[in-house]
Design an enzyme around this catalytic site. Structure first.
Site, mmCIF file in Angstrom:
data_model
loop_
_atom_site.group_PDB
_atom_site.id
_atom_site.type_symbol
_atom_site.label_atom_id
_atom_site.label_comp_id
_atom_site.label_asym_id
_atom_site.label_seq_id
_atom_site.Cartn_x
_atom_site.Cartn_y
_atom_site.Cartn_z
ATOM 1 N N ILE A 17 0.857 -1.187 0.000
ATOM 2 C CA ILE A 17 0.000 0.000 0.000
ATOM 3 C C ILE A 17 0.890 1.233 0.000
ATOM 4 C CG2 ILE A 17 -0.351 -0.180 2.538
ATOM 5 C CD1 ILE A 17 -3.206 1.145 1.753
ATOM 6 N N ALA A 18 0.605 2.140 -0.934
ATOM 7 C CA ALA A 18 1.481 3.296 -1.147
ATOM 8 C C ALA A 18 0.731 4.584 -0.867
ATOM 9 C CB ALA A 18 2.015 3.275 -2.581
ATOM 10 N N THR A 21 2.573 7.126 1.427
ATOM 11 C CA THR A 21 3.618 8.123 1.703
ATOM 12 C C THR A 21 4.359 8.555 0.434
ATOM 13 O OG1 THR A 21 3.894 7.028 3.835
ATOM 14 C CG2 THR A 21 5.626 8.567 3.184
ATOM 15 N N GLY A 69 7.280 14.136 -0.247
ATOM 16 C CA GLY A 69 6.883 15.410 0.374
ATOM 17 C C GLY A 69 5.715 15.320 1.331
ATOM 18 N N GLY A 118 3.964 12.690 4.416
ATOM 19 C CA GLY A 118 3.842 11.449 5.187
ATOM 20 C C GLY A 118 2.704 11.567 6.173
ATOM 21 N N GLU A 152 -4.454 -1.485 11.284
ATOM 22 C CA GLU A 152 -3.023 -1.329 11.015
ATOM 23 C C GLU A 152 -2.292 -0.971 12.321
ATOM 24 O OE1 GLU A 152 -2.214 1.345 7.841
ATOM 25 O OE2 GLU A 152 -0.076 1.473 8.283
ATOM 26 N N ARG A 209 25.451 -15.442 32.179
ATOM 27 C CA ARG A 209 26.637 -14.573 32.137
ATOM 28 C C ARG A 209 27.101 -14.223 33.555
ATOM 29 N NH1 ARG A 209 30.718 -12.661 28.763
ATOM 30 N NH2 ARG A 209 31.331 -10.567 29.420
ATOM 31 N N LEU A 235 21.718 -4.722 29.521
ATOM 32 C CA LEU A 235 22.045 -5.894 30.349
ATOM 33 C C LEU A 235 22.916 -6.906 29.603
ATOM 34 C CD1 LEU A 235 18.636 -6.395 32.216
ATOM 35 C CD2 LEU A 235 20.735 -5.366 33.106
ATOM 36 N N GLY A 278 25.437 -5.896 27.869
ATOM 37 C CA GLY A 278 26.765 -5.285 27.738
ATOM 38 C C GLY A 278 27.146 -5.152 26.266
#
Ligand SMILES: Cc1cc2nc3c(=O)[nH]c(=O)nc-3n(C[C@H](O)[C@H](O)[C@H](O)COP(=O)(O)OP(=O)(O)OC[C@H]3O[C@@H](n4cnc5c(N)ncnc54)[C@H](O)[C@@H]3O)c2cc1C
Length: 370
Positions: free
Chosen positions: A118-119, A121, A124, A126, A235, A261, A330, A332
């Site tokens: 589906i288009a 956007t 120029g 959104g 959606e 760990r 967590l 790291g």
């Protein structure tokens, strides 16, 4: 959940384990899934789960779509654009298509012969959809479409695109119509993204593309904006469902990691900070799950309104970003390595706050309803 949904969950889990996870790296390199994946999903009956059986769909409900979305999140996959194909595109056709249109297109979407996109956007426009510039001009019994679209999910592989275009540029919302293009789609770049590397997100160009006037969804000009508004709650709920499933998956994988760990002679889980952070994340997951489940139930009863769907979208996607970020911490340094699922989850999560209507637009919608 019931036994039918349990069976679907098992089928979906096996599908992701066999057909998606082993190929994740290749999908990311080629910036799209294999075309063949869509056919395999179609053969297994995983496409268009909530479209009536008479049009080739699964005859299920949004609960079926939700189960599939949850399994996709559990598998850590963000490459397969089925939520757009089955959860959005097929539903526009099912809701607004004429009988002939439904019979022509839905079975192809359900079998995987066609991939849908589906288009809306454009480069120029959104958030401000009324500002789109793509034109559809009636010429005899055809429409001539000209314009360009960007950020289109499934754009590179799509065989059928629902295009939002201005049929009356003098009007704002009432000048917009939705047209189905299943020929002559010129693709631009498949875009490089920060995350969701395996998902095909592309530019599309329409250079005076001609489609039969019968490809106008709903059969009357100017209905596009209303049609978009009617479909957006689903959606947005899809993003909510994917987000809570992502939160739960992140907490699970992190819990496993901190139990193994070691640092300073003990497992990470033994540090109070780790326990408190995970306590917070588990609570965020539980609260979000309760709200999203309530929204799913409302949607199944046909009672999910636009502001509540907007709440679900912003809340769940915002929590996802926060929880996944805590989880990365967590892990790291390993949390920053793309070979670790938590690192991919972190970069995949960010866009959930942007697409499907940004979270700022969600808050506008909620605020207007107060
Ligand atoms: C990976 C990906 C996939 C996508 N898939 C699709 C797709 O399949 N089909 C499709 O049509 N589009 C798709 N999009 C586009 C997406 O829906 C838009 O990016 C989104 O709606 C925002 O529009 P924009 O990018 O033009 O940002 P803009 O509208 O320019 O917004 C920029 C910033 O301004 C803020 N802003 C704008 N207006 C307001 C306001 N009134 N009040 C407060 N803040 C405001 C926004 O919240 C944002 O923070 C996709 C995008 C991505 C990244």
């Amino acid at each position: 959940m019931d036994s039918d949904l349990d069976q679907l969950r098992q089928l979906a889990r096996t599908f992701f384990e066999k057909e998606v996870t082993p190929h994740a790296e290749r999908f990311a390199e080629q910036k799209q899934v294999d075309r063949e994946l869509w056919r395999k999903a179609g053969e297994l009956g995983l496409l268009c789960l909530s479209i009536p059986e008479e049009y080739g769909g699964g005859g299920g409900t949004f609960a079926h779509e939700a189960v599939l979305l949850e399994e996709q999140a559990r598998a850590g996959d963000s490459s397969w654009g089925n939520s757009v194909h089955s959860g959005i595109v097929a539903h526009y056709l099912n809701s607004y298509g004429t009988e002939e249109q439904k019979r022509r297109w839905l079975p192809k979407l359900a079998s995987g012969e066609y991939v849908g996109a589906i288009a809306m956007t454009e480069p120029g426009a959104g958030s401000d959809l009324q500002g789109i510039r793509t034109r559809a001009v009636k010429d005899g019994d055809e429409y001539v479409i000209s314009g360009s679209k960007t950020f289109i999910t499934n754009g590179a592989l799509a065989d059928l695109v629902i295009v939002a275009a201005k049929t009356d540029p003098a009007q704002g919302a009432t000048g917009i119509s939705l047209l189905v293009v299943d020929n002559d789609i010129r693709r631009g770049r498949v875009l490089d993204k920060v995350g969701m590397k395996g998902q095909d997100t592309a530019e599309l160009f329409f250079d005076d593309v001609r489609v039969p006037a019968a490809n106008l969804l709903g059969g009357q000009e100017g209905l596009g904006f209303v049609q978009l508004m009617q479909q957006l709650p689903q959606e947005r709920l899809i993003i909510g469902v994917a987000s809570i499933a992502g939160i739960e998956a992140a907490v699970d994988v992190t819990l496993r990691y901190v139990k193994e760990r070691q640092a300073f002679g003990k497992e990470l889980i033994k540090f109070q900070n780790t326990r408190f952070k995970l306590a917070e994340c588990a609570t965020e997951a539980a609260v979000t799950r309760a709200f999203i489940d309530e929204c799913i139930e409302k949607h199944l009863r046909g009672e999910l309104d636009v502001p509540t769907a907007a709440m679900a979208k912003w809340w769940a996607s915002d929590r996802l970003s926060r929880v996944v970020d805590e989880c990365v911490q967590l892990f790291g340094g390993y949390g920053y390595m793309t070979e670790y699922p938590i690192a991919r989850a972190w970069s995949d999560a960010r866009v959930q706050r942007i697409y499907g209507g940004t979270n700022e637009i969600m808050k506008e919608i909620i605020a207007r309803s107060l």
